[in-house]
Design a protein around this motif. Structure first.
Motif, PDB file in Angstrom:
ATOM      1  N   LEU A 120       1.208  -1.444   0.329  1.00  0.00           N
ATOM      2  CA  LEU A 120       0.113   0.242  -0.064  1.00  0.00           C
ATOM      3  C   LEU A 120       1.390   0.704   0.013  1.00  0.00           C
ATOM      4  O   LEU A 120       0.722   2.073  -1.257  1.00  0.00           O
ATOM      5  N   PHE A 121       1.968   1.018   0.692  1.00  0.00           N
ATOM      6  CA  PHE A 121       2.841   2.311   0.668  1.00  0.00           C
ATOM      7  C   PHE A 121       3.394   3.144  -0.035  1.00  0.00           C
ATOM      8  O   PHE A 121       3.559   3.687  -0.720  1.00  0.00           O
ATOM      9  N   PHE A 122       3.933   2.237  -1.401  1.00  0.00           N
ATOM     10  CA  PHE A 122       4.558   2.361  -2.854  1.00  0.00           C
ATOM     11  C   PHE A 122       3.305   2.164  -3.967  1.00  0.00           C
ATOM     12  O   PHE A 122       3.754   3.373  -4.689  1.00  0.00           O
ATOM     13  N   ASN A 123       2.538   1.220  -3.447  1.00  0.00           N
ATOM     14  CA  ASN A 123       1.302   2.253  -4.506  1.00  0.00           C
ATOM     15  C   ASN A 123       0.863   2.964  -3.977  1.00  0.00           C
ATOM     16  O   ASN A 123       0.393   4.466  -5.164  1.00  0.00           O
ATOM     17  N   LEU A 124       0.871   3.720  -2.671  1.00  0.00           N
ATOM     18  CA  LEU A 124       0.133   4.932  -2.678  1.00  0.00           C
ATOM     19  C   LEU A 124       0.898   6.647  -2.967  1.00  0.00           C
ATOM     20  O   LEU A 124       0.527   7.517  -3.812  1.00  0.00           O
ATOM     21  N   ARG A 125       2.046   6.388  -2.614  1.00  0.00           N
ATOM     22  CA  ARG A 125       3.149   7.275  -3.343  1.00  0.00           C
ATOM     23  C   ARG A 125       2.772   7.227  -5.244  1.00  0.00           C
ATOM     24  O   ARG A 125       3.246   8.441  -5.353  1.00  0.00           O
ATOM     25  N   GLU A 158     -10.779  11.483  -3.326  1.00  0.00           N
ATOM     26  CA  GLU A 158      -9.813  10.963  -3.931  1.00  0.00           C
ATOM     27  C   GLU A 158      -9.362   9.693  -3.630  1.00  0.00           C
ATOM     28  O   GLU A 158      -8.805   8.674  -3.201  1.00  0.00           O
ATOM     29  N   VAL A 159     -10.245   9.892  -1.898  1.00  0.00           N
ATOM     30  CA  VAL A 159      -9.098   8.829  -1.149  1.00  0.00           C
ATOM     31  C   VAL A 159     -10.498   7.114  -1.004  1.00  0.00           C
ATOM     32  O   VAL A 159      -9.710   6.507  -1.562  1.00  0.00           O
ATOM     33  N   ASP A 160     -11.310   7.321  -1.629  1.00  0.00           N
ATOM     34  CA  ASP A 160     -12.437   6.679  -1.587  1.00  0.00           C
ATOM     35  C   ASP A 160     -12.035   5.829  -3.186  1.00  0.00           C
ATOM     36  O   ASP A 160     -12.111   4.877  -3.905  1.00  0.00           O
ATOM     37  N   MET A 161     -11.134   6.503  -4.248  1.00  0.00           N
ATOM     38  CA  MET A 161     -10.728   6.599  -6.058  1.00  0.00           C
ATOM     39  C   MET A 161     -10.050   5.480  -5.214  1.00  0.00           C
ATOM     40  O   MET A 161      -9.633   4.529  -6.067  1.00  0.00           O
ATOM     41  N   VAL A 162      -9.078   6.138  -4.798  1.00  0.00           N
ATOM     42  CA  VAL A 162      -7.609   5.245  -4.309  1.00  0.00           C
ATOM     43  C   VAL A 162      -7.946   3.790  -3.575  1.00  0.00           C
ATOM     44  O   VAL A 162      -7.215   2.959  -4.543  1.00  0.00           O
ATOM     45  N   ALA A 163      -8.449   3.521  -3.024  1.00  0.00           N
ATOM     46  CA  ALA A 163      -8.595   2.901  -2.178  1.00  0.00           C
ATOM     47  C   ALA A 163      -9.734   1.388  -3.308  1.00  0.00           C
ATOM     48  O   ALA A 163      -9.651   0.419  -3.091  1.00  0.00           O
ATOM     49  N   GLN A 164     -10.390   2.000  -4.026  1.00  0.00           N
ATOM     50  CA  GLN A 164     -10.588   1.279  -4.970  1.00  0.00           C
ATOM     51  C   GLN A 164      -9.562   0.747  -5.762  1.00  0.00           C
ATOM     52  O   GLN A 164      -9.882  -0.245  -6.640  1.00  0.00           O
ATOM     53  N   GLU A 165      -9.017   1.668  -6.159  1.00  0.00           N
ATOM     54  CA  GLU A 165      -8.344   1.296  -7.515  1.00  0.00           C
ATOM     55  C   GLU A 165      -7.313   0.337  -6.852  1.00  0.00           C
ATOM     56  O   GLU A 165      -6.847  -0.737  -7.275  1.00  0.00           O
ATOM     57  N   LEU A 166      -7.237   0.064  -5.204  1.00  0.00           N
ATOM     58  CA  LEU A 166      -5.651  -0.379  -5.044  1.00  0.00           C
ATOM     59  C   LEU A 166      -6.782  -2.313  -4.211  1.00  0.00           C
ATOM     60  O   LEU A 166      -5.954  -2.562  -3.426  1.00  0.00           O
ATOM     61  N   LYS A 177      -9.921   3.922   5.354  1.00  0.00           N
ATOM     62  CA  LYS A 177      -9.254   3.752   6.381  1.00  0.00           C
ATOM     63  C   LYS A 177      -8.008   3.053   5.994  1.00  0.00           C
ATOM     64  O   LYS A 177      -7.224   4.229   6.682  1.00  0.00           O
ATOM     65  N   ASP A 178      -7.736   2.112   5.514  1.00  0.00           N
ATOM     66  CA  ASP A 178      -6.525   1.728   5.025  1.00  0.00           C
ATOM     67  C   ASP A 178      -5.205   3.119   4.558  1.00  0.00           C
ATOM     68  O   ASP A 178      -4.333   3.301   4.994  1.00  0.00           O
ATOM     69  N   VAL A 179      -5.926   3.504   4.216  1.00  0.00           N
ATOM     70  CA  VAL A 179      -5.546   4.394   3.135  1.00  0.00           C
ATOM     71  C   VAL A 179      -5.178   6.160   3.503  1.00  0.00           C
ATOM     72  O   VAL A 179      -4.174   6.238   3.788  1.00  0.00           O
ATOM     73  N   LEU A 180      -6.247   6.500   4.540  1.00  0.00           N
ATOM     74  CA  LEU A 180      -5.614   7.215   5.926  1.00  0.00           C
ATOM     75  C   LEU A 180      -4.061   6.823   6.325  1.00  0.00           C
ATOM     76  O   LEU A 180      -4.039   8.069   6.729  1.00  0.00           O
ATOM     77  N   GLU A 181      -4.466   5.972   6.882  1.00  0.00           N
ATOM     78  CA  GLU A 181      -3.868   5.728   7.999  1.00  0.00           C
ATOM     79  C   GLU A 181      -2.254   5.782   7.093  1.00  0.00           C
ATOM     80  O   GLU A 181      -1.377   6.484   7.702  1.00  0.00           O
ATOM     81  N   MET A 182      -2.658   5.070   6.417  1.00  0.00           N
ATOM     82  CA  MET A 182      -1.216   5.154   5.570  1.00  0.00           C
ATOM     83  C   MET A 182      -0.394   6.658   4.994  1.00  0.00           C
ATOM     84  O   MET A 182       0.482   7.137   5.439  1.00  0.00           O
ATOM     85  N   GLU A 183      -1.439   7.298   4.282  1.00  0.00           N
ATOM     86  CA  GLU A 183      -0.958   8.448   4.269  1.00  0.00           C
ATOM     87  C   GLU A 183      -0.412   9.448   5.957  1.00  0.00           C
ATOM     88  O   GLU A 183       0.462  10.916   5.434  1.00  0.00           O
ATOM     89  N   SER A 184      -1.361   9.166   6.483  1.00  0.00           N
ATOM     90  CA  SER A 184      -0.737   9.908   7.897  1.00  0.00           C
ATOM     91  C   SER A 184       1.017   8.950   8.202  1.00  0.00           C
ATOM     92  O   SER A 184       1.404  10.713   8.760  1.00  0.00           O
ATOM     93  N   ARG A 185       0.973   8.243   8.074  1.00  0.00           N
ATOM     94  CA  ARG A 185       2.383   7.462   8.123  1.00  0.00           C
ATOM     95  C   ARG A 185       3.187   8.709   7.525  1.00  0.00           C
ATOM     96  O   ARG A 185       4.433   8.804   7.715  1.00  0.00           O
ATOM     97  N   MET A 186       2.797   8.579   6.145  1.00  0.00           N
ATOM     98  CA  MET A 186       4.334   9.231   4.958  1.00  0.00           C
ATOM     99  C   MET A 186       3.875   9.989   5.241  1.00  0.00           C
ATOM    100  O   MET A 186       4.905  10.519   4.797  1.00  0.00           O
ATOM    101  N   ALA A 187       3.303  10.720   5.845  1.00  0.00           N
ATOM    102  CA  ALA A 187       3.173  12.897   5.994  1.00  0.00           C
ATOM    103  C   ALA A 187       4.428  13.009   7.329  1.00  0.00           C
ATOM    104  O   ALA A 187       4.655  13.586   7.626  1.00  0.00           O
TER     105      ALA A 187
END
Length: 282
Positions: free
Chosen positions: A135-140, A153-161, A166-176
């Motif tokens: 998720l980390f590498f794909n989110l980047r 955008e969160v919903d779109m990325v979650a659907q794509e991956l 919730k997973d997208v938001l958590e990883m975005e928080s870690r990256m930031a």
């Protein structure tokens, strides 16, 4: 073959529970035996003595390493780093100082574990599992601009991956998140209310010296009880075992029926046996 067994003990492999159970079965050293081995190593460089000192203290490394399990690092790696600290302590231990090896070694064990946490904490906190790393590498790749994702955008990325929002938001928080210094600078230390990981890395509630003392007492008490039981006759030993030591304890009447005597006679035999045990253990 012995050298291979030592190497495997210093590097936990497979189940951590099995490893801990294995090192807990290694016999602890008495103060006299420890000093004898330490003297042989200190004065003659006896590697066989060093090996026995290290092996007998592996259980304490595992005990200390448990206090650092909250950092997301593999327990096996924490124990392995602690074992390195133990070996360094054994090499530098002076038996003439008058302290037990565990009291001296605990500082070296913690120092190596601290160093390992410092080297790996940030990387592990970003992504600890295979799914999180993916998720980390794909989110980047999916993040086209700076700033936080919008809700759509969160919903779109979650659907794509193929993950949850919730997973997208958590990883975005870690990256930031920004890296944090392990220790405070000289300026920060002068300010009130300033905290750093160094303040809460170590579990202050765990006293290794107290743990060792309790362990030694329990082993010594068990050995004395075993020796005292050996002084009793077979019937008295069985009565004490069934009345006091077995998990499913027998009543006086049950033993009376077994030996075909009165319950009062069993009580007298038990009382006499307990007097003998107290005398032998004293």
């Amino acid at each position: 073959m012995e050298q291979t067994n030592v190497s495997m003990a210093l590097v936990p492999q497979g189940s951590i529970e099995a490893y801990i159970q294995s090192v807990n079965q290694i016999e602890m050293l008495s103060a006299e035996r420890e000093k004898e081995l330490a003297t042989r190593l200190f004065e003659d460089g006896d590697l066989t003595a060093a090996r026995e000192l290290v092996m007998s203290h592996l259980r304490f490394v595992a005990h200390v390493a448990k206090n650092y399990s909250g950092y997301g690092l593999p327990t096996a790696d924490l124990i392995q780093e602690g074992n390195v600290g133990l070996m360094k302590a054994v090499k530098r231990f002076d038996p003439n100082v008058g302290v037990r090896l565990v009291s001296f070694a605990v500082h070296w064990i913690k120092a190596e574990i601290h160093e390992y946490v410092l080297r790996n904490w940030r990387v592990v906190k970003i992504a600890t599992t295979k799914a999180q790393r993916k998720l980390f590498f794909n989110l980047r790749k999916s993040k086209k601009r700076l700033g936080w994702f919008k809700s759509e955008e969160v919903d779109m990325v979650a659907q794509e991956l193929g993950v949850t929002a919730k997973d997208v938001l958590e990883m975005e928080s870690r990256m930031a998140a920004q890296d944090q210094a392990f220790d405070l600078s000289a300026d920060d230390e002068e300010r009130e209310g300033q905290f750093a990981p160094v303040h809460y890395l170590e579990d202050k509630s765990s006293d290794v010296a107290e743990y060792v003392e309790k362990e030694n007492w329990e082993v010594n008490a068990a050995n004395r009880l075993r020796s005292a039981l050996a002084t009793l006759d077979e019937r008295s030993t069985h009565i004490v075992q069934r009345r006091w030591l077995d998990e499913d304890k027998a009543t006086l009447q049950e033993l009376a029926d077994q030996y075909q005597v009165s319950a009062e006679r069993i009580r007298q035999l038990e009382k006499n046996a307990m007097k003998k045990l107290k005398s032998a253990m004293a």
